[in-house]
Write an enzyme that holds these catalytic residues in place. Sequence first.
Site, mmCIF file in Angstrom:
data_model
loop_
_atom_site.group_PDB
_atom_site.id
_atom_site.type_symbol
_atom_site.label_atom_id
_atom_site.label_comp_id
_atom_site.label_asym_id
_atom_site.label_seq_id
_atom_site.Cartn_x
_atom_site.Cartn_y
_atom_site.Cartn_z
ATOM 1 N N LYS A 476 52.952 36.674 38.418
ATOM 2 C CA LYS A 476 51.827 37.246 39.173
ATOM 3 C C LYS A 476 50.643 36.307 38.959
ATOM 4 C CE LYS A 476 48.811 41.354 39.191
ATOM 5 N NZ LYS A 476 48.587 42.630 38.489
ATOM 6 N N ASP A 478 47.008 35.470 39.475
ATOM 7 C CA ASP A 478 45.751 36.162 39.751
ATOM 8 C C ASP A 478 44.608 35.163 39.971
ATOM 9 O OD1 ASP A 478 44.012 38.288 40.009
ATOM 10 O OD2 ASP A 478 44.540 39.224 38.102
ATOM 11 N N ASN A 480 40.417 35.940 39.689
ATOM 12 C CA ASN A 480 39.531 37.094 39.598
ATOM 13 C C ASN A 480 38.056 36.854 39.857
ATOM 14 O OD1 ASN A 480 41.003 39.577 38.973
ATOM 15 N ND2 ASN A 480 41.806 38.370 37.286
ATOM 16 N N CYS A 526 47.661 37.230 43.883
ATOM 17 C CA CYS A 526 46.736 38.315 43.556
ATOM 18 C C CYS A 526 45.366 37.678 43.415
ATOM 19 C CB CYS A 526 47.196 38.945 42.234
ATOM 20 S SG CYS A 526 46.059 40.154 41.548
ATOM 21 N N ASP A 548 43.756 46.366 43.982
ATOM 22 C CA ASP A 548 43.688 46.975 42.642
ATOM 23 C C ASP A 548 43.566 48.482 42.743
ATOM 24 O OD1 ASP A 548 44.018 44.863 41.005
ATOM 25 O OD2 ASP A 548 41.912 44.578 40.522
HETATM 26 C C1 DGJ Z 1 43.158 41.857 38.460
HETATM 27 C C2 DGJ Z 1 44.464 42.274 39.029
HETATM 28 O O1 DGJ Z 1 44.338 42.616 40.359
HETATM 29 C C3 DGJ Z 1 45.009 43.402 38.184
HETATM 30 O O2 DGJ Z 1 46.189 43.893 38.743
HETATM 31 C C4 DGJ Z 1 45.245 42.891 36.803
HETATM 32 O O3 DGJ Z 1 46.234 41.917 36.814
HETATM 33 C C5 DGJ Z 1 43.954 42.349 36.237
HETATM 34 N N1 DGJ Z 1 43.337 41.398 37.119
HETATM 35 C C6 DGJ Z 1 44.213 41.693 34.908
HETATM 36 O O4 DGJ Z 1 43.130 41.067 34.408
#
Ligand code: DGJ
Length: 752
Positions: A476, A478, A480, A526, A548
């Site tokens: 996965k 990510d 952020n 993600c 999320d």
């Molecule tokens: C954001 C993701 O969308 C969540 O599902 C999770 O993986 C968190 N980050 C983890 O930090």
Amino acid sequence: MPILFNKAAREFHLYNGRISYIFCIAKNNQPQHLYYGKAIPHVESFSHMNILRSTVLSPVPFSDDMDFSLSTVLHEYPSYGTGDYRTPAFQIQAADGSRVSDFQYKSHKVFEGKNKLTGLPHTSCDVGQGTTLELILADEELSCELVLYYSIFEDLSVIARSARFTNKSSQDLKILSALSMSTDFDESDFDFITLDGAWCRERHITRTRLRKGIQSVGSSRGASSPDHNPACFLAATNTDEYSGDCYAFSLLYSGNYTAFAEVDSYDGTRIGLGINPFEFQWNLGKGKSFETPEAITAFSDRGLNDLSSNLHDLVRKHIIRGIWKERVRPVLFNNWEATYFDFDEEKLLMLAWQARSVGIELFVLDDGWFGRRNDDTTSLGDWYCNLDKLPQGLGELSAKIKSMGLLFGLWIEPEMISQESKLMNSHNDWAIGVPNRSRSFGRSQYVLDMSNQEVVDYLFHAIAKVIEDGDLDYIKWDMNRSITEAFGAALKPEDQMSFFHRYILGTYELYERLSAAFPNVLFESCAAGGGRFDLGMMYYAPQGWTSDDTDPAERLKIQYGSSLIYPLSCMGSHVSASPNHQTGRETSMDFRFHTAMFGLLGYELDITKLAGAEIEKIKEHVGLYKTYRPVLQFGDFYRLKSPFDNEGDTAWMTVARDKSAAVCANYKVLAKPNPSLKRLKLAGLNEDSFYRLVGTDRIYSAKELMSRGIALEIEFSGVVPPESEQIKCTAGKDYGDFTSYLYFLQEEKVRE
Ligand code: DGJ
């Protein structure tokens, strides 16, 4: 041959029996748009379509022809500076600082299959699946070549487009903007549809009437963003899910973009999609080429469901690659909402054991397994196991989980770096920022400079080692936070305006190298949920974390909106705890499952703490999902009732590709007092067949199910009795908020 050329009239007709896209080479030798819509028969000349609109006050290129003005003709890839005042598709600056261009037709090639883009995601199309037109234009003054690519798919109402500039001069050129596609319509009686939102409420449908001027969505965050999806639609104002003309436009791109509709003074509409011209410039040195990302456009005269069905097929057949393309995706367990950062090996193994016992197939360890990561403030960049939490190491944990019969996957966030990390101590200069200025924090972290080849190389080796050490089946990936203080430390000052595009090219390179090196690994993209949920990502990662927000009532909107473009086989969709962690809403396990099953089912809650009855329920649900998995993941999806028009109430269904089975769900969000009886009209069934409602002995004709509809559960009506009486009173009725029903249909032998 799906691309026809009328030599005398210099007209191109892209045709596949479903759509026609027609343009000509106009008297100024530039491509001029004529028609895009439902397929029409080919004729020797379409010149009658070329009706010029008013040219009052418009500049004209030919002094002896006051009727031909670039202000009002319909363009294919419009330029700036010679009379067209709408938004240009591109702008080039010559060495002398001038910014006017005139790209004229030189030649063209038509070939089976389609062009590949270098370092960028693109649709694939083998010989027999489609045909490509390469339209070669040149600006003699600039000594620059422009190739416009158009690929029409054989069995889909879809055209892929991109453009490539090549500097053949002895001077350096500067591309100030370069869209992937532009299309002009001579009408504006459309609704403009976009998919908008924010973190936790991505891709809600916005539909408004087109009005004069520019209406646009875009991103300057460095990712395609949760704010707006990189796509837009035009729909005739009477278009609904089942009928009416509609067009989709979508980018295979995950960085900064623009997508707009511009209505001009004579009620024409220009659509443009591509890299956001804000914060973009590309120096095109001598002999160098620049390719725009690819865009796709689709048309249907049968409403939005049919349009989406074409897009879903495009994604499944022509965008997703590798071994997971047609393979059913595993039911997964993800520990994020179960433990967040607070886990150790024992806890993970307990979760894995319970997951296995209910039939889950893949165990995903989310954030917190690396460096010294116990919250979100540290360790990004330190991609080695946190031995305080997992003293036996990743390999050992993976082996134990696999010995239970589960696949094993991990969360990573390669593009990020924490202030408190070993990587920051050794490579402070790899974090994006402008020298001598402070850097903004986002989720307590910085973004790595993916425009720097050294960073990409480092990450490739670091992540490859993690995949090998953990014997991973799944990743996965990510992302952020958005980019701030954009600056590439390894770029020359004159290349800084190309930073954002180079960032995403670096990210794509990392994805490409890792997926090539580990072809069996299933990637899920993600970005704080669905913040980079676009066709570009799907080229590298066959599935994406949709949002999320795991609240099922919220997910109805998110998944419904997403389905306008993306198939269920791309949408990660998990059952989580009640009360829900994002909204605090309480819902039943059934309601949560019924929503999550229309996507790639996963579980994301502490299943070691559930009561026996709930575990039994999950077991039953997972079994049911597996039985219908090919239909749910790869069937044809139909939207039946929109949560945006029905106070959240929703219905949808998937039908097996051979139409032998269907799964339909109806969701009620809020109970209404004294409700009326309701029926739901189904779609997509084999018109001439009969279907049995599984679990009953009732058999319906498909025509009845699609015309009269199926009777929905009777909703509770009356005065809520005391608790002791409730069961009796509400038995067999749809009672209370957040309820849902599934209808499974099995095709029966056709009756005489
Ligand atoms: C954001 C993701 O969308 C969540 O599902 C999770 O993986 C968190 N980050 C983890 O930090």
